[in-house]
Enzyme design. Sequence first.
Site, PDB file in Angstrom:
ATOM      1  N   THR A 126      41.851 -33.636   6.684  1.00 54.86           N
ATOM      2  CA  THR A 126      41.649 -34.140   5.229  1.00 54.86           C
ATOM      3  C   THR A 126      41.545 -35.307   5.375  1.00 54.86           C
ATOM      4  OG1 THR A 126      41.662 -33.894   3.207  1.00 54.86           O
ATOM      5  CG2 THR A 126      43.640 -33.156   4.750  1.00 54.86           C
ATOM      6  N   ASP A 127      40.550 -36.103   4.588  1.00 54.14           N
ATOM      7  CA  ASP A 127      40.595 -37.681   4.573  1.00 54.14           C
ATOM      8  C   ASP A 127      42.081 -37.746   3.052  1.00 54.14           C
ATOM      9  OD1 ASP A 127      39.688 -36.510   1.616  1.00 54.14           O
ATOM     10  OD2 ASP A 127      37.339 -37.589   1.331  1.00 54.14           O
ATOM     11  N   GLU A 128      42.357 -36.634   2.195  1.00 53.34           N
ATOM     12  CA  GLU A 128      43.936 -36.827   1.965  1.00 53.34           C
ATOM     13  C   GLU A 128      44.996 -38.093   2.561  1.00 53.34           C
ATOM     14  OE1 GLU A 128      45.477 -34.276  -1.458  1.00 53.34           O
ATOM     15  OE2 GLU A 128      43.341 -33.683  -0.865  1.00 53.34           O
ATOM     16  N   TYR A 153      50.823 -32.039   0.304  1.00 48.03           N
ATOM     17  CA  TYR A 153      50.393 -31.211   1.199  1.00 48.03           C
ATOM     18  C   TYR A 153      49.296 -32.569   1.858  1.00 48.03           C
ATOM     19  CZ  TYR A 153      45.664 -30.192   2.299  1.00 48.03           C
ATOM     20  OH  TYR A 153      44.011 -29.899   3.289  1.00 48.03           O
ATOM     21  N   LYS A 157      49.660 -32.487   6.122  1.00 48.70           N
ATOM     22  CA  LYS A 157      48.499 -32.729   6.859  1.00 48.70           C
ATOM     23  C   LYS A 157      48.708 -33.974   7.687  1.00 48.70           C
ATOM     24  CE  LYS A 157      45.052 -29.971   7.080  1.00 48.70           C
ATOM     25  NZ  LYS A 157      44.942 -28.767   7.672  1.00 48.70           N
TER      26      LYS A 157
HETATM   27  P1  NAD Z   1      42.212 -21.846   2.177  1.00 52.53           P
HETATM   28  O1  NAD Z   1      43.252 -22.011   2.184  1.00 52.53           O
HETATM   29  O2  NAD Z   1      40.522 -21.286   1.354  1.00 52.53           O
HETATM   30  O3  NAD Z   1      42.299 -21.163   3.241  1.00 52.53           O
HETATM   31  C1  NAD Z   1      43.243 -21.159   4.308  1.00 52.53           C
HETATM   32  C2  NAD Z   1      43.697 -19.854   5.364  1.00 52.53           C
HETATM   33  O4  NAD Z   1      44.546 -20.420   6.153  1.00 52.53           O
HETATM   34  C3  NAD Z   1      43.984 -18.943   4.214  1.00 52.53           C
HETATM   35  O5  NAD Z   1      42.692 -18.538   4.249  1.00 52.53           O
HETATM   36  C4  NAD Z   1      45.266 -18.335   4.858  1.00 52.53           C
HETATM   37  O6  NAD Z   1      45.508 -16.431   4.531  1.00 52.53           O
HETATM   38  C5  NAD Z   1      45.749 -18.837   5.871  1.00 52.53           C
HETATM   39  N1  NAD Z   1      47.297 -19.337   6.184  1.00 52.53           N
HETATM   40  C6  NAD Z   1      47.673 -19.919   5.620  1.00 52.53           C
HETATM   41  N2  NAD Z   1      48.845 -20.409   6.145  1.00 52.53           N
HETATM   42  C7  NAD Z   1      48.512 -19.300   7.237  1.00 52.53           C
HETATM   43  C8  NAD Z   1      49.631 -19.287   8.547  1.00 52.53           C
HETATM   44  N3  NAD Z   1      50.937 -19.672   8.567  1.00 52.53           N
HETATM   45  N4  NAD Z   1      49.229 -18.152   9.146  1.00 52.53           N
HETATM   46  C9  NAD Z   1      47.663 -17.965   9.228  1.00 52.53           C
HETATM   47  N5  NAD Z   1      47.144 -18.485   8.360  1.00 52.53           N
HETATM   48  C10 NAD Z   1      47.342 -18.624   7.633  1.00 52.53           C
HETATM   49  O7  NAD Z   1      42.407 -23.367   2.791  1.00 52.53           O
HETATM   50  P2  NAD Z   1      40.413 -24.476   2.476  1.00 52.53           P
HETATM   51  O8  NAD Z   1      40.138 -24.690   1.655  1.00 52.53           O
HETATM   52  O9  NAD Z   1      39.639 -23.615   3.662  1.00 52.53           O
HETATM   53  O10 NAD Z   1      41.171 -25.181   4.260  1.00 52.53           O
HETATM   54  C11 NAD Z   1      40.933 -24.835   5.415  1.00 52.53           C
HETATM   55  C12 NAD Z   1      41.303 -26.540   6.119  1.00 52.53           C
HETATM   56  O11 NAD Z   1      40.586 -27.438   5.932  1.00 52.53           O
HETATM   57  C13 NAD Z   1      42.825 -26.882   5.903  1.00 52.53           C
HETATM   58  O12 NAD Z   1      43.471 -27.089   7.696  1.00 52.53           O
HETATM   59  C14 NAD Z   1      42.755 -28.181   4.862  1.00 52.53           C
HETATM   60  O13 NAD Z   1      43.501 -28.880   5.087  1.00 52.53           O
HETATM   61  C15 NAD Z   1      41.402 -29.020   5.595  1.00 52.53           C
HETATM   62  N6  NAD Z   1      40.189 -30.201   4.813  1.00 52.53           N
HETATM   63  C16 NAD Z   1      39.746 -28.607   3.330  1.00 52.53           C
HETATM   64  C17 NAD Z   1      38.832 -29.344   2.475  1.00 52.53           C
HETATM   65  C18 NAD Z   1      38.773 -28.668   1.089  1.00 52.53           C
HETATM   66  O14 NAD Z   1      38.149 -29.482   0.492  1.00 52.53           O
HETATM   67  N7  NAD Z   1      38.693 -27.177   1.060  1.00 52.53           N
HETATM   68  C19 NAD Z   1      38.218 -30.298   2.524  1.00 52.53           C
HETATM   69  C20 NAD Z   1      38.903 -31.196   4.556  1.00 52.53           C
HETATM   70  C21 NAD Z   1      39.658 -30.557   5.183  1.00 52.53           C
HETATM   71  O1  DAU Z   2      39.849 -34.193   0.049  1.00 53.41           O
HETATM   72  C1  DAU Z   2      40.059 -33.026   0.707  1.00 53.41           C
HETATM   73  C2  DAU Z   2      40.617 -32.042  -0.132  1.00 53.41           C
HETATM   74  O2  DAU Z   2      39.882 -31.486  -1.537  1.00 53.41           O
HETATM   75  C3  DAU Z   2      41.052 -31.305   1.119  1.00 53.41           C
HETATM   76  O3  DAU Z   2      42.210 -32.114   1.476  1.00 53.41           O
HETATM   77  C4  DAU Z   2      41.876 -30.006   0.228  1.00 53.41           C
HETATM   78  O4  DAU Z   2      42.536 -28.834   1.129  1.00 53.41           O
HETATM   79  C5  DAU Z   2      41.742 -29.520  -1.252  1.00 53.41           C
HETATM   80  O5  DAU Z   2      41.862 -28.916  -2.078  1.00 53.41           O
HETATM   81  C6  DAU Z   2      41.291 -31.052  -1.551  1.00 53.41           C
HETATM   82  O6  DAU Z   2      42.335 -31.189  -2.850  1.00 53.41           O
HETATM   83  P1  DAU Z   2      41.393 -32.178  -3.634  1.00 53.41           P
HETATM   84  O7  DAU Z   2      42.841 -32.187  -4.566  1.00 53.41           O
HETATM   85  O8  DAU Z   2      40.868 -33.031  -4.441  1.00 53.41           O
HETATM   86  O9  DAU Z   2      40.762 -30.795  -4.990  1.00 53.41           O
HETATM   87  P2  DAU Z   2      41.478 -29.988  -5.856  1.00 53.41           P
HETATM   88  O10 DAU Z   2      39.938 -28.465  -6.301  1.00 53.41           O
HETATM   89  O11 DAU Z   2      42.699 -29.693  -6.169  1.00 53.41           O
HETATM   90  O12 DAU Z   2      41.200 -30.866  -7.247  1.00 53.41           O
HETATM   91  C7  DAU Z   2      39.628 -31.546  -7.337  1.00 53.41           C
HETATM   92  C8  DAU Z   2      39.992 -32.993  -7.914  1.00 53.41           C
HETATM   93  O13 DAU Z   2      39.948 -32.106  -9.491  1.00 53.41           O
HETATM   94  C9  DAU Z   2      41.135 -33.857  -8.398  1.00 53.41           C
HETATM   95  O14 DAU Z   2      40.977 -35.030  -8.741  1.00 53.41           O
HETATM   96  C10 DAU Z   2      42.129 -32.950  -9.511  1.00 53.41           C
HETATM   97  C11 DAU Z   2      40.825 -32.564 -10.550  1.00 53.41           C
HETATM   98  N1  DAU Z   2      41.247 -31.490 -10.803  1.00 53.41           N
HETATM   99  C12 DAU Z   2      41.146 -30.388  -9.987  1.00 53.41           C
HETATM  100  C13 DAU Z   2      41.188 -29.872 -11.000  1.00 53.41           C
HETATM  101  C14 DAU Z   2      42.112 -28.029 -10.389  1.00 53.41           C
HETATM  102  C15 DAU Z   2      41.424 -31.132 -12.915  1.00 53.41           C
HETATM  103  O15 DAU Z   2      40.513 -32.616 -12.916  1.00 53.41           O
HETATM  104  N2  DAU Z   2      41.168 -30.258 -13.278  1.00 53.41           N
HETATM  105  C16 DAU Z   2      41.621 -28.369 -12.378  1.00 53.41           C
HETATM  106  O16 DAU Z   2      41.458 -27.876 -13.165  1.00 53.41           O
END
Ligand code: NAD
Ligand code: DAU
Length: 337
Positions: A126-128, A153, A157
């Site tokens: 992630t970019d985080e 988190y 990562k």
């Molecule tokens: P998500 O929470 O929707 O899915 C995570 C999945 O991993 C789930 O199906 C969960 O059951 C499984 N999991 C969790 N712990 C596990 C374990 N110990 N063993 C096996 N499976 C396990 O997450 P997502 O949003 O799909 O993110 C997927 C990946 O992409 C993560 O590595 C996250 O850091 C990365 N990422 C997410 C975003 C975003 O915007 N959501 C952006 C950049 C990177």
């Molecule tokens: O940047 C990549 C990341 O993006 C991934 O690594 C993470 O897995 C993914 O969850 C996401 O992280 P964020 O913390 O940016 O996402 P989230 O959806 O939780 O929140 C997005 C933005 O919205 C953040 O600034 C917090 C804000 N927010 C979130 C929630 C749930 C609100 O204002 N209200 C809300 O109810």
Amino acid sequence: MSEEADTRLLVTGGAGFIGSNFVRHVMGATSHDVTILDKLTYAGRIDTVSDLLGPRVRFVLGDIGDAALVSPLVAESDAVVHFAAESHNDRALHDPRPFVETNVVGTFTLLEAVRAHGARLHHVSTDEVFGDLAYDDTARFDERTAPDPSSPYAASKAASDLLVKAWVRSFDIRATISNCSNNYGPYQSVEKFIPRQITNVLRGRRPQLYGSGRNVRDWMHVDDHSSAVLAILENGTIGETYLVGADGERSNRRVVELILELTGQPSDAYDLVADRPGHDRRYAIDATKLRDELGWRPRHRDFATGLGQVIDWYRANEAWWAADKDRVERYYAATER
Ligand code: NAD
Ligand code: DAU
């Protein structure tokens, strides 16, 4: 990585949001077979992938931290695409332990299996991990940006990224890393910002904006993340990191206003609520390396169109999210700041 028909991918976290969309993408774009390894935590759902299971897609229930389970699965695979993680910042602020266990120790366990069996690995991050940027800055993250995570988190990562880099350097494993910006699309948990606000509106509730709503995220469609991961897996340079983004910077307030406009509500019908502790201000990705080296381009260029399609998806798939919605809102109420 080989593009031959009998290539088998092990996709960890393949029942989650991005992993499941990636498996769908792989089914359409390649002839690879896939083994999904997923623990089905609160974030993973078998019904997200049940329509995919069959001759080309197999599901294995289990934990990436279980070495005895992971080792033979890696041994039989040509490549591992590692999505499994604890992914939600708000949960990490209340209970960070599973984040260290899965994101750090789980990734370590996978790395040891990759080292033992010589499989190719792509690590999804992630970019985080880079911390945040100022609002009044034009700077963006790129591959030279040093890790500087702000949240539990993000720190977990960043630790996993550093482990992958060390295993490449010390043990010559064949790995790449991608750091992607915020994704939106179908099958995203209603705990996350965009689906939470869409389903709030569909349930007649007001969207909830943390703090002032000024925070900026760099949104991209999940299908474009999938195509980027596949491009890196197939043509990326071993040992390299690629940043993934599609020039989608928007404030949270603007995203909520757009959701309200697209659902026919007044654009100010939201609540400002207590801020997230340590809330990162702004993320922005410079994806020049991915574009120039691998020729990758995002297909979803218009955010309002993409968001409208995602709103339609949540409207049409209430059975997928209804039970989770109640659980998630109970969790938010119980952990209210
Ligand atoms: P998500 O929470 O929707 O899915 C995570 C999945 O991993 C789930 O199906 C969960 O059951 C499984 N999991 C969790 N712990 C596990 C374990 N110990 N063993 C096996 N499976 C396990 O997450 P997502 O949003 O799909 O993110 C997927 C990946 O992409 C993560 O590595 C996250 O850091 C990365 N990422 C997410 C975003 C975003 O915007 N959501 C952006 C950049 C990177
Ligand atoms: O940047 C990549 C990341 O993006 C991934 O690594 C993470 O897995 C993914 O969850 C996401 O992280 P964020 O913390 O940016 O996402 P989230 O959806 O939780 O929140 C997005 C933005 O919205 C953040 O600034 C917090 C804000 N927010 C979130 C929630 C749930 C609100 O204002 N209200 C809300 O109810």
